[in-house]
Write an enzyme that holds these catalytic residues in place. Structure first.
Site, PDB file in Angstrom:
ATOM      1  N   THR A  82      28.816  55.525  81.075  1.00  0.00           N
ATOM      2  CA  THR A  82      30.160  56.123  80.999  1.00  0.00           C
ATOM      3  C   THR A  82      30.984  55.689  82.205  1.00  0.00           C
ATOM      4  OG1 THR A  82      29.310  58.035  79.796  1.00  0.00           O
ATOM      5  CG2 THR A  82      31.398  58.336  80.949  1.00  0.00           C
ATOM      6  N   GLY A  83      32.277  55.489  81.964  1.00  0.00           N
ATOM      7  CA  GLY A  83      33.175  55.121  83.069  1.00  0.00           C
ATOM      8  C   GLY A  83      33.872  53.800  82.765  1.00  0.00           C
ATOM      9  N   SER A  84      34.765  53.412  83.662  1.00  0.00           N
ATOM     10  CA  SER A  84      35.596  52.244  83.384  1.00  0.00           C
ATOM     11  C   SER A  84      34.801  50.939  83.431  1.00  0.00           C
ATOM     12  CB  SER A  84      36.760  52.193  84.383  1.00  0.00           C
ATOM     13  OG  SER A  84      36.268  52.204  85.711  1.00  0.00           O
ATOM     14  N   THR A  85      33.709  50.884  84.203  1.00  0.00           N
ATOM     15  CA  THR A  85      32.885  49.664  84.248  1.00  0.00           C
ATOM     16  C   THR A  85      31.968  49.614  83.029  1.00  0.00           C
ATOM     17  OG1 THR A  85      32.877  50.024  86.645  1.00  0.00           O
ATOM     18  CG2 THR A  85      31.512  48.235  85.813  1.00  0.00           C
TER      19      THR A  85
ATOM     20  N   GLY B 175      27.722  52.255  85.251  1.00  0.00           N
ATOM     21  CA  GLY B 175      28.378  52.081  86.542  1.00  0.00           C
ATOM     22  C   GLY B 175      27.831  53.084  87.555  1.00  0.00           C
TER      23      GLY B 175
ATOM     24  N   LYS C 252      26.454  59.081  91.318  1.00  0.00           N
ATOM     25  CA  LYS C 252      27.128  58.975  90.041  1.00  0.00           C
ATOM     26  C   LYS C 252      27.750  60.324  89.692  1.00  0.00           C
ATOM     27  CE  LYS C 252      25.372  56.930  86.546  1.00  0.00           C
ATOM     28  NZ  LYS C 252      26.714  56.435  86.263  1.00  0.00           N
TER      29      LYS C 252
ATOM     30  N   ARG D  73      31.262  60.923  89.275  1.00  0.00           N
ATOM     31  CA  ARG D  73      32.678  61.229  89.536  1.00  0.00           C
ATOM     32  C   ARG D  73      33.458  61.263  88.232  1.00  0.00           C
ATOM     33  NH1 ARG D  73      32.614  57.887  95.023  1.00  0.00           N
ATOM     34  NH2 ARG D  73      31.432  59.426  96.174  1.00  0.00           N
TER      35      ARG D  73
ATOM     36  N   GLU E 119      23.820  61.251  81.897  1.00  0.00           N
ATOM     37  CA  GLU E 119      23.455  59.951  82.472  1.00  0.00           C
ATOM     38  C   GLU E 119      22.054  60.020  83.087  1.00  0.00           C
ATOM     39  OE1 GLU E 119      27.916  58.304  83.608  1.00  0.00           O
ATOM     40  OE2 GLU E 119      26.812  59.446  85.099  1.00  0.00           O
TER      41      GLU E 119
ATOM     42  N   LYS F 225      31.884  49.505  95.762  1.00  0.00           N
ATOM     43  CA  LYS F 225      30.956  50.640  95.596  1.00  0.00           C
ATOM     44  C   LYS F 225      29.750  50.576  96.535  1.00  0.00           C
ATOM     45  CE  LYS F 225      33.274  52.156  91.933  1.00  0.00           C
ATOM     46  NZ  LYS F 225      32.758  52.188  90.605  1.00  0.00           N
TER      47      LYS F 225
HETATM   48  C1  5RP Z   1      30.483  58.857  85.296  1.00  0.00           C
HETATM   49  C2  5RP Z   1      29.851  57.916  86.247  1.00  0.00           C
HETATM   50  C3  5RP Z   1      30.425  56.558  86.340  1.00  0.00           C
HETATM   51  O1  5RP Z   1      29.452  55.614  86.032  1.00  0.00           O
HETATM   52  C4  5RP Z   1      30.911  56.357  87.725  1.00  0.00           C
HETATM   53  O2  5RP Z   1      31.834  57.381  88.017  1.00  0.00           O
HETATM   54  C5  5RP Z   1      31.569  54.984  87.909  1.00  0.00           C
HETATM   55  O3  5RP Z   1      32.740  54.947  87.164  1.00  0.00           O
HETATM   56  P1  5RP Z   1      33.709  53.697  87.168  1.00  0.00           P
HETATM   57  O4  5RP Z   1      32.948  52.573  86.563  1.00  0.00           O
HETATM   58  O5  5RP Z   1      34.888  54.132  86.333  1.00  0.00           O
HETATM   59  O6  5RP Z   1      34.089  53.419  88.600  1.00  0.00           O
HETATM   60  O7  5RP Z   1      28.904  58.209  86.922  1.00  0.00           O
HETATM   61  O8  5RP Z   1      29.891  60.119  85.374  1.00  0.00           O
END
Ligand code: 5RP
Length: 252
Positions: A45-48, A103, A115, A117, A124, A142
């Site tokens: 989950t997340g933008s990456t 991510g 993890k 955020r 996860e 990161k």
């Molecule tokens: C979500 C997560 C995400 O993997 C983490 O916050 C990284 O997010 P992004 O790829 O948007 O920076 O742990 O709960």
């Protein structure tokens, strides 16, 4: 882990700086190279992670990947995977996964992670704790010297019941590290952020490094009211870092 040298990002002239989003995509695509037909996959989950899920969907649609089963780590990723035609299942049906790709908010030199955020840390941790190989995809921003060292939050998922009490106890646990605990909120009215599991999130901010992460993890989990925390200790098997100099694959 050893510090490998980066390989240049594919088809990018070295003089052109990639945006953070492009770096995320480069890391995600590299991770998807590890995916093989027939695998049971944890979908992060997340933008990456979103780039990785998109890429897996694309390869399935192109007929280049077959018999993939995805296990999503959030409702959002579930919906994304459905829209891409990725077949889904759950941990009850597939308690052991071949590979998960996700991510992270922070990665320390021992490949421990922060993890959550994005608020999906519980699912996860359940999914990524059940996989044979956990590939973490990040852009170089990161990488930190110590968990919490970016000055950003270390999330803890807690039950809503008497959340102030739990937040105060969390803060109290780490008093000597200059810890401040804040309930995560959203919107103008500062409504509590609610996770996919109907819980709240308390974000912990630290002034000083906690060297004994196992102690920190155990101490947080011992508090009644805590569901899970966002430290992922000794879970990542591979970290893929995309940076200006290219992509680095670090194996545990
Ligand atoms: C979500 C997560 C995400 O993997 C983490 O916050 C990284 O997010 P992004 O790829 O948007 O920076 O742990 O709960």
């Amino acid at each position: 882990p050893a510090a490998p040298t980066p390989t240049p990002a594919p088809s990018q002239p070295s003089s052109v700086a990639l945006t953070q989003d492009e770096l995320k995509r480069v890391a995600a695509y590299k991770a998807v190279e590890f995916v093989e037909s027939g695998m049971v996959l944890g979908l992060g989950t997340g933008s990456t992670a979103k780039y990785a899920v998109d890429r897996i969907g694309e390869l399935i649609q192109q007929g280049k990947l077959h018999n993939i089963v995805g296990i999503p780590t959030s409702k959002k990723t579930h919906d994304q995977a459905i829209s891409l035609g990725i077949p889904l299942s759950d941990l009850d049906t597939h308690p052991v996964l071949d590979l998960a790709i996700d991510g992270a908010d922070e990665v320390d030199p021992c490949l421990n992670l922060v993890k959550g955020r994005g608020g999906s840390l519980l699912r996860e941790k359940m999914v990524e704790g059940a996989c044979r190989r956990f590939v973490v995809i990040v852009d170089e921003s990161k990488m930190v010297k110590w968990l919490g060292g970016s000055g950003l939050a270390m999330p803890v998922e807690i039950v809503p019941f008497c959340w102030k009490f739990t937040a105060e106890r969390l803060q109290g646990l780490f008093g000597e590290y200059g810890c401040v605990a804040k309930l995560r909120t959203f919107g103008e009215n500062c409504e509590p952020f609610v996770t996919d599991n109907a819980n709240y999130v308390v974000d912990l901010y630290f002034e000083k490094e906690i060297r004994d992460l196992k102690w920190a993890s155990d101490s947080i989990l011992r508090l009644a009211g805590v569901v899970e925390h966002g430290m992922f200790l000794d879970m990542a098997t591979t970290v893929i870092v995309a940076g200006e100099l290219g992509v680095t694959v670090i194996n545990k």
